[in-house]
Design a protein around this motif. Structure first.
Motif, PDB file in Angstrom:
ATOM      1  N   THR A 101       0.824  -1.219   0.000  1.00 47.00           N
ATOM      2  CA  THR A 101       0.000   0.000   0.000  1.00 47.00           C
ATOM      3  C   THR A 101       0.858   1.269   0.000  1.00 47.00           C
ATOM      4  N   VAL A 102       2.185   1.069   0.079  1.00 46.21           N
ATOM      5  CA  VAL A 102       3.131   2.192   0.125  1.00 46.21           C
ATOM      6  C   VAL A 102       4.114   2.006  -1.025  1.00 46.21           C
ATOM      7  N   ASP A 111      -4.569   2.272   0.567  1.00 46.52           N
ATOM      8  CA  ASP A 111      -5.341   2.487   1.796  1.00 46.52           C
ATOM      9  C   ASP A 111      -5.401   3.958   2.174  1.00 46.52           C
ATOM     10  N   ALA A 112      -5.037   4.840   1.224  1.00 49.71           N
ATOM     11  CA  ALA A 112      -5.000   6.272   1.545  1.00 49.71           C
ATOM     12  C   ALA A 112      -5.209   7.105   0.291  1.00 49.71           C
ATOM     13  N   GLU A 127      -3.619   9.771  -0.804  1.00 53.32           N
ATOM     14  CA  GLU A 127      -2.422  10.122  -1.562  1.00 53.32           C
ATOM     15  C   GLU A 127      -1.945   8.952  -2.429  1.00 53.32           C
ATOM     16  N   GLU A 128      -2.140   7.733  -1.933  1.00 52.38           N
ATOM     17  CA  GLU A 128      -1.725   6.573  -2.725  1.00 52.38           C
ATOM     18  C   GLU A 128      -2.601   6.442  -3.969  1.00 52.38           C
ATOM     19  N   LYS A 133      -1.369   8.876  -6.491  1.00 50.45           N
ATOM     20  CA  LYS A 133      -0.145   8.399  -7.148  1.00 50.45           C
ATOM     21  C   LYS A 133      -0.488   7.355  -8.218  1.00 50.45           C
TER      22      LYS A 133
END
Lengths: 390, 390
Positions: A106-107, A127-128, A130-131, A134
């Protein structure tokens, strides 16, 4: 060594006669060496497939990225869960097709997302907000699944709050994905590594099912459920045999989610741990003072050279020596480095033969997962864990 | 950046203007990179030598085995404390003489002892009967010092009971050494890594002095005292400047031990930590739910790629970003791997700028020690920490 369909795993007799342990007994090693048997990986793949039925198996590459393991699994039609560009390149290079690979971290590094997109990978975890941004920018139109944070894990290897979003964020993240031109296909979660029995999945599945049905009620047409890993290995405590375990998990899933078009599972430890053992050596046996109850046993492998999962004594490996017919006594087990934190088991000492001494060979059982790749590049001047595939 | 002779270290202004940080600001990096300035290592060597006086400085190679660091220290006449054959070969290969190298690991591979002996190394550590037996067999006639277990450490990086024998075992071990044809030259101990003030040495020195005088009273003609490491680096809490610190330690030593013919010190962290900084990058900033107090900040470096000393949040690194003029808020800091244990600071969150986001550069300060060599070979497919020497 392997769990049978009939009952719980247990006996060490089968382990002693495995190809891996026979090979270690018959050979000498200049440094700690992980010996892997890819036939055992194939057996486990078949057992898990038998239990998981229609679910796609995405092997969690991070558990053991040995080329021979990946090649064997590619040949069996396995899919892959990759954590980075490095792992995607590894799988593609060994014959996996892009649609067989999910980018499950997730990162993700932005450059890695762009690489995966160019390579044809279309399924990403997030899970966010900002992701999602991206992914939308560097892999436009991709499918995403949202990882949710679960709280009820009963696993042996601790799950932190590191991954996943709170239930209330699922719908807003899906809305954002749609707005960004992505397709929110479903949910993922992780029950926790080394979840020993299928019934331990129940509280987590209950949590996730509630989120799943809520998202569908809000109009999201979810068709993908990624049930993650958690499939256990035998470390001395009873675990269910893999086909039985997997079938029971699927039964619990169907009971709560109904007929989900696409289910994915990501076994890592459960696929490879029992396929390998480490050939190690005793470097020193000592007592701090003459009236100490415990001996200190120092091995040539420790926390920084492959046994990182002994952190907080979470994973308790089993040991075999040529003196196992002797009486045993309690030992504190430590690694070879000059690092004071390089102690493997101290709170719960290990029973080892009283005659154990420097130079004795020690087999560390079921070490095929999360060992070789955790090894440091050369802390204290010790080379990384060697790997031999037989 | 460096402590001055005059007072305690503190200001970050000096750090910001260091060569290392200027280099990181002026360049871009494809992956996490440790940037080292060997001039800073040389400065620190001179400061420690000024304070330690006649004591021989044996740099603890494990803290940072970069070739350029070792070469620079060889050129300055530094001695070395090696943990393995690999480290001995490194030092010899870069010009150190065998008599400048001590084999300080109390848990040595037999083949490594034999190698060291053939190479001309004559000084070995031991804390157990079996280790003395190994040394006597493979390095006959060697000098040994006995490592004692101390209990009163006030250091930041936890010392376990892993190394050293109880005081009552010192005399029996010395007797055994003599019987085996070895020369028991003295004692060693370790006050604990990152012991921030010289006065924190007092309780440990008191313990060891008692053992020292008892052994001499029993007729052992000790002439070597190895005071180990413990020399601190600046991680945000005040530390004394190195020359002052070292001089004060030597004063405390002389006060308790009298005029010892040979004193050795083994700075590792204290020699190299402040000579390097890591260029890292933010990969994701998120909130688990909208009402969370903390943000989660994920970096491209974590516990398994160089920041192992964040274990139990023991070493607290300092961070610098281009947004440090902004308001800050509390963040939980995590690494990039899919490992749930790869969380750096959670119990005590870190204050970071509110505008921080994916792609931002982060400088991790004073990371020259115990980072590059702790890095894993490739966990999750991430390459090991890169090292650049400027």
């Amino acid at each position: 060594m392997y769990a049978t369909q009939a009952d719980f795993v247990g006996g060490t007799d089968v382990l002693s006669n495995s190809r891996v342990e026979s090979y270690i007994r018959a050979n000498s090693f200049e440094r700690p060496t992980l010996v892997l048997d890819t036939d055992r990986v194939a057996d486990r793949f078949h057992a898990l497939r038998a239990g998981l039925g229609q679910a796609a198996i995405h092997y969690a590459v991070k558990a053991n990225p040995a080329r021979e393991v990946i090649e064997r699994l590619v040949g069996l039609g396995c899919h892959f869960d990759a954590a980075s560009r490095g792992e995607i390149e590894l799988c593609l290079g060994l014959g996996a097709a892009p649609h067989q690979i999910s980018f499950g971290n997730t990162v993700k590094r932005v450059a890695d997302i762009a690489f995966a997109h160019r390579a044809g990978v279309t399924l990403f975890a997030a899970d966010a907000e900002e992701e999602l941004d991206k992914i939308a920018e560097h892999a436009p139109g991709a499918e995403v699944y949202i990882r949710v944070l679960v709280t009820a894990s009963q696993a042996d290897w601790p799950l932190s709050r590191k991954f996943g979003c709170a239930p209330a964020k699922v719908a807003p993240l899906m809305a954002r994905a749609v707005a960004l031109g992505l397709r929110p296909a479903g949910l993922s979660f992780h029950v926790g590594s080394q979840t020993r029995r299928a019934d331990m999945w129940v509280p987590v599945l209950n949590e996730v099912a509630e989120i799943w049905h809520a998202a569908r009620a809000e109009g999201y047409d979810l068709d993908l459920l990624n049930i993650g890993g958690g499939f256990p290995a035998y470390y001395g405590e009873d675990v269910q045999p893999p086909a039985l375990y997997a079938a029971e998990v699927m039964r619990l899933v169907t009971e709560r989610f109904g007929a989900v078009p696409r289910v994915m599972a990501e076994p890592g430890r459960g696929m490879v741990a029992e396929a390998g053992a480490i050939a190690a050596e005793v470097m020193l046996v000592s007592q701090k003072s003459d009236d100490d109850t415990y001996r200190w046993v120092y091995l040539d492998i420790g926390k920084f050279s492959g046994l990182a999962e002994t952190m907080d004594e979470a994973i308790r490996y089993q040991f075999a020596t040529d003196r196992d017919h002797e009486a045993t006594g309690p030992c504190i087990l430590a690694g070879p480095s000059c690092d004071s934190a390089d102690v493997l088991y101290e709170k719960r000492p290990v029973q080892l033969p009283v005659g154990l001494r420097s130079g004795d060979k020690v087999i560390i059982r079921n070490c095929g997962a999360y060992t070789s790749s955790y090894s440091s590049v050369g802390f204290n001047g010790f080379p990384p864990l060697d790997v031999v595939v037989i």
